[in-house]
Design a protein around this motif. Structure first.
Motif, mmCIF file in Angstrom:
data_model
loop_
_atom_site.group_PDB
_atom_site.id
_atom_site.type_symbol
_atom_site.label_atom_id
_atom_site.label_comp_id
_atom_site.label_asym_id
_atom_site.label_seq_id
_atom_site.Cartn_x
_atom_site.Cartn_y
_atom_site.Cartn_z
ATOM 1 N N ILE A 189 0.847 -1.330 -0.016
ATOM 2 C CA ILE A 189 0.002 -0.080 0.130
ATOM 3 C C ILE A 189 0.871 1.266 0.110
ATOM 4 C CG2 ILE A 189 -1.840 1.267 1.352
ATOM 5 C CD1 ILE A 189 -2.611 -1.293 2.418
ATOM 6 N N THR A 190 0.703 2.275 -0.840
ATOM 7 C CA THR A 190 1.327 3.477 -0.956
ATOM 8 C C THR A 190 0.472 4.677 -0.444
ATOM 9 O OG1 THR A 190 1.128 4.143 -3.103
ATOM 10 C CG2 THR A 190 2.935 2.595 -2.536
ATOM 11 N N ALA A 191 1.080 5.722 -0.395
ATOM 12 C CA ALA A 191 0.099 6.946 -0.158
ATOM 13 C C ALA A 191 -0.788 7.199 -1.248
ATOM 14 C CB ALA A 191 0.957 8.370 0.149
ATOM 15 N N GLU A 192 -0.465 6.716 -2.416
ATOM 16 C CA GLU A 192 -1.434 6.855 -3.636
ATOM 17 C C GLU A 192 -2.616 5.838 -3.747
ATOM 18 O OE1 GLU A 192 0.147 7.847 -7.390
ATOM 19 O OE2 GLU A 192 2.079 8.187 -6.673
ATOM 20 N N THR A 193 -2.486 4.856 -2.768
ATOM 21 C CA THR A 193 -3.615 3.969 -2.600
ATOM 22 C C THR A 193 -4.983 4.553 -2.068
ATOM 23 O OG1 THR A 193 -1.913 2.316 -2.121
ATOM 24 C CG2 THR A 193 -4.571 1.826 -1.831
ATOM 25 N N THR A 194 -6.005 4.850 -2.740
ATOM 26 C CA THR A 194 -7.109 5.430 -2.334
ATOM 27 C C THR A 194 -7.643 5.144 -1.124
ATOM 28 O OG1 THR A 194 -7.701 5.895 -4.903
ATOM 29 C CG2 THR A 194 -9.574 6.089 -3.187
ATOM 30 N N GLY A 195 -7.815 5.856 -0.117
ATOM 31 C CA GLY A 195 -8.496 5.658 0.993
ATOM 32 C C GLY A 195 -7.348 5.692 2.176
ATOM 33 N N ILE A 196 -6.152 5.429 1.956
ATOM 34 C CA ILE A 196 -5.297 5.303 2.980
ATOM 35 C C ILE A 196 -4.959 6.660 3.697
ATOM 36 C CG2 ILE A 196 -3.119 5.756 1.474
ATOM 37 C CD1 ILE A 196 -3.539 2.966 4.525
ATOM 38 N N LEU A 197 -4.967 7.660 3.072
ATOM 39 C CA LEU A 197 -4.880 9.067 3.680
ATOM 40 C C LEU A 197 -6.019 9.522 4.575
ATOM 41 C CD1 LEU A 197 -3.529 11.156 0.695
ATOM 42 C CD2 LEU A 197 -2.237 9.684 2.473
ATOM 43 N N LEU A 198 -7.026 8.656 4.531
ATOM 44 C CA LEU A 198 -8.095 8.808 5.484
ATOM 45 C C LEU A 198 -8.057 8.035 6.818
ATOM 46 C CD1 LEU A 198 -11.199 8.666 2.826
ATOM 47 C CD2 LEU A 198 -10.216 10.523 3.947
ATOM 48 N N SER A 249 -11.918 -1.731 -6.454
ATOM 49 C CA SER A 249 -13.487 -1.002 -6.756
ATOM 50 C C SER A 249 -13.840 -0.552 -8.110
ATOM 51 C CB SER A 249 -13.539 0.063 -5.929
ATOM 52 O OG SER A 249 -14.756 0.962 -5.904
ATOM 53 N N PRO A 250 -14.670 -1.390 -8.661
ATOM 54 C CA PRO A 250 -15.367 -1.140 -9.853
ATOM 55 C C PRO A 250 -16.011 0.384 -9.945
ATOM 56 C CG PRO A 250 -16.136 -3.266 -9.300
ATOM 57 C CD PRO A 250 -15.685 -2.707 -8.097
ATOM 58 N N GLY A 251 -16.524 0.669 -9.118
ATOM 59 C CA GLY A 251 -16.946 1.981 -8.824
ATOM 60 C C GLY A 251 -15.798 3.051 -9.251
ATOM 61 N N ALA A 252 -15.101 3.015 -8.486
ATOM 62 C CA ALA A 252 -13.866 3.930 -8.285
ATOM 63 C C ALA A 252 -12.886 3.691 -9.357
ATOM 64 C CB ALA A 252 -13.032 4.087 -7.047
ATOM 65 N N GLY A 253 -12.853 2.518 -10.053
ATOM 66 C CA GLY A 253 -11.898 1.992 -11.045
ATOM 67 C C GLY A 253 -10.384 1.994 -10.760
ATOM 68 N N GLU A 254 -10.223 1.615 -9.222
ATOM 69 C CA GLU A 254 -8.944 1.203 -9.054
ATOM 70 C C GLU A 254 -9.078 0.613 -7.540
ATOM 71 O OE1 GLU A 254 -7.392 5.431 -8.312
ATOM 72 O OE2 GLU A 254 -9.179 5.959 -7.112
ATOM 73 N N ARG A 255 -7.792 0.241 -6.909
ATOM 74 C CA ARG A 255 -7.880 -0.355 -5.777
ATOM 75 C C ARG A 255 -8.008 0.610 -4.676
ATOM 76 N NH1 ARG A 255 -3.376 -4.229 -4.642
ATOM 77 N NH2 ARG A 255 -2.466 -2.486 -4.000
ATOM 78 N N VAL A 274 -8.590 1.159 -0.284
ATOM 79 C CA VAL A 274 -8.621 0.642 1.062
ATOM 80 C C VAL A 274 -9.766 1.439 2.086
ATOM 81 C CG1 VAL A 274 -6.187 -0.086 1.388
ATOM 82 C CG2 VAL A 274 -7.017 2.144 2.269
ATOM 83 N N LEU A 275 -10.517 0.487 2.726
ATOM 84 C CA LEU A 275 -11.460 1.046 3.639
ATOM 85 C C LEU A 275 -10.993 0.958 5.035
ATOM 86 C CD1 LEU A 275 -14.302 -0.577 1.609
ATOM 87 C CD2 LEU A 275 -13.698 1.834 1.413
ATOM 88 N N TYR A 276 -11.745 2.194 5.859
ATOM 89 C CA TYR A 276 -11.641 1.831 7.181
ATOM 90 C C TYR A 276 -12.372 0.526 7.563
ATOM 91 C CZ TYR A 276 -13.345 2.769 11.974
ATOM 92 O OH TYR A 276 -13.679 2.638 13.243
#
Length: 153
Positions: free
Chosen positions: A35-44, A57-63, A65-67
């Motif tokens: 996981i990197t800082a560019e992985t969607t959701g990690i900065l949250l 995530s098909p909706g986001a079109g990318e990988r 992470v979720l809380y």
């Protein structure tokens, strides 16, 4: 005749039994690039919070992470952040710094290496570094399964 029937069913029963053999759990190894800082959701994710492994995530079109609540079967838990000094982006130096600094925090919290709880750094990328990101998130996980509660002591 009864003996013939019993032996006649044995291969079928044995074959059926092989369908239900559970393979051994392969330990997961997470690296500095998992996981990197560019992985969607990690900065949250805040310190002490738990989160999922990245999934597409098909909706986001990318990988992403979720809380995830720590007591809800989380894949990872953040246990702190370290700050890399300013300077040019150097992936090799950043990786060494991330492993060393997260390892020091890990040892301070858990007293040393444990087989049941591993750590890894989540680092800035060249793109996030260019935007001023100097923070490394430290995360723990169980190599043989999910966390069932907070791993923090």
């Amino acid at each position: 005749m009864a003996t013939t029937r019993r032996w006649g069913l044995l291969p079928a029963v044995a074959a059926l039994g092989t369908l239900f053999v559970v393979p051994p759990v392969q330990p997961t190894v997470k690296t500095a690039g998992f996981i990197t800082a560019e992985t969607t959701g990690i900065l949250l994710i805040e310190g002490g919070e738990c989160f999922s492994d990245p999934t597409y995530s098909p909706g986001a079109g990318e990988r992403i992470v979720l809380y995830t609540p720590c007591d809800g079967g989380a894949d990872n838990q953040s246990y702190g952040f370290t700050h890399m000094p300013d300077g040019p982006y150097d992936r090799r130096a950043l990786t060494a710094f991330g492993w060393r600094s997260c390892g020091e925090r890990y040892a301070g919290l858990w007293g040393g290496v444990r087989d049941d709880l591993k750590y890894y750094p989540i680092m800035p990328t060249a793109e996030t570094w260019a935007d001023g990101d100097r923070d490394v998130m430290c995360a723990v996980y169980r190599p043989t399964g999910r966390l069932t509660a907070s791993a923090l002591p």
